[in-house]
Design an enzyme around this catalytic site. Structure first.
Site, short mmCIF file in Angstrom:
data_model
loop_
_atom_site.label_atom_id
_atom_site.label_comp_id
_atom_site.label_asym_id
_atom_site.label_seq_id
_atom_site.Cartn_x
_atom_site.Cartn_y
_atom_site.Cartn_z
N ARG A 194 0.66 -0.94 -0.16
CA ARG A 194 0.01 -0.18 -0.21
C ARG A 194 0.81 1.75 0.57
NH1 ARG A 194 -0.23 4.90 2.85
NH2 ARG A 194 0.01 3.67 4.33
N CYS B 42 5.69 10.02 0.51
CA CYS B 42 5.00 11.12 1.61
C CYS B 42 4.85 11.51 -0.09
CB CYS B 42 5.20 11.56 2.43
SG CYS B 42 3.66 12.79 2.59
N ASN C 244 10.36 4.33 3.27
CA ASN C 244 10.29 3.76 4.07
C ASN C 244 11.92 3.16 4.76
OD1 ASN C 244 7.12 4.16 3.68
ND2 ASN C 244 7.13 2.97 5.46
#
Length: 323
Positions: free
Chosen positions: A22, A257, A266
């Site tokens: 996701r 982001c 990440n």
């Protein structure tokens, strides 16, 4: 196992939630094919990872990369002991998720958990979802009880918990106040996001010490670090030293982001697993199998990824041959 010096004892084991399908795919410039998503999720589910964030019920015109949420959930085939989670932005998203779950004959639950999210600062929340923090919180306070009543485990993720690219320093008390409202509404887990990679280890150590003092016992506390400035794993160690045993990461170091530009991915799940296992902290994850999935997503995307372990491979503690 204990850390050396004045550090607190480190946990013997940690829990890892994989968010790449996701958080990672939504930030790709092109849409990943549904069949590739399902194949990668199925592969991740067989590495020992027990929680995987598969997709999101956001508006397809907002994030077209995840417009195939229903198709992905129908296509995946994960073991029964692996929890599938979906991101829910608001009540409409929950309505759509529950309608899918209740309107189809599933061989296993369509999903087991939901995650809701908002930012700790007004500027980032406006840029991300075009709402004030209070508007987002009020909406989620309606979502969480309904999700719990539907038998779903709920996590609330607070973005820019350690620093905001628009507003700078974020007071931990502000973050903890938001967390308390999410917990009161039904969140069983709170994820603290270093969304644009602004955190440093001293800050993280103090933050989680205060978080456990304020919120410990009320919900699982989870660290969600980005590696934007190369400090992701150092921040993991700092969180461990303050008692954190739950982390979110993304295979291949995918993600980022969407606001502002430059907020890269990440921490890589394989980098996290490699470091923890070398420290004697159990993850339950087969590192070789995980690297194989990182290699597979690299091939699907057709570009190099930021994961260090993907490039270097696992640490090889071979015994040197003496002639």
């Amino acid at each position: 196992m204990s850390a050396s010096g004045d550090s607190a004892p480190l946990p013997r084991a940690v829990r890892i939630r994989e968010v790449g399908p996701r958080d990672g795919f939504q930030n790709e410039p092109e849409v990943v094919a549904t069949a590739d998503k399902a194949r990668l999720i199925d592969g991740l589910a067989r590495t020992g990872l027990k929680r995987i964030e598969a997709t999101s019920f956001v508006r397809p015109d907002v994030i077209p990369q995840l417009a195939d949420a229903a198709e992905v959930l129908r296509a995946i085939d994960v073991p029964p002991d692996v929890a599938v989670s979906v991101l829910i932005p608001n009540e409409r998203g929950l309505d759509n998720a529950l309608a899918l779950r209740d309107g189809y004959e599933w061989e296993r639950p369509a999903f087991d958990e939901i995650n809701v999210f908002l930012s700790a600062t007004e500027s980032h929340n406006r840029a991300n979802v075009n709402r004030s923090v209070e508007e987002s919180l009020s909406g989620l306070e309606a979502v969480l009880p309904r999700a719990r009543a539907a038998g779903l485990r709920c996590e609330g993720v607070i973005s820019v918990s350690f620093g905001c690219p628009y507003e700078g320093h974020v007071e931990p008390e502000r973050v903890f106040g938001i967390a308390e409202r999410l917990i009161d509404a039904g969140a069983e887990e709170i994820g603290f996001g270093d969304t644009t990679g602004m955190a440093n280890p001293l800050q993280v150590r103090a933050f989680f010490a205060a978080a456990f003092e304020r919120l410990g016992g009320r919900a699982e506390l989870t660290a969600h670090f980005h590696n934007t400035r190369g400090q992701g794993l150092a921040n993991v160690l700092a969180a461990l030293e303050s008692g954190c045993e739950s982390f979110e990461s993304s295979f291949g170091e995918l993600g980022g982001c969407p606001v502002p530009a430059g907020a890269t991915g990440n921490i890589a799940t394989e980098d996290l697993v490699s470091m923890l296992e070398e420290m004697g902290i159990a993850t339950g994850v087969d590192l070789d199998a995980l690297i194989a999935q990182a290699r597979a997503v690299r091939d699907v995307l057709g570009r190099p990824l930021g994961s260090h372990t993907l490039i270097a491979g696992p640490v090889d503690w071979h015994t040197a041959r003496r002639g």
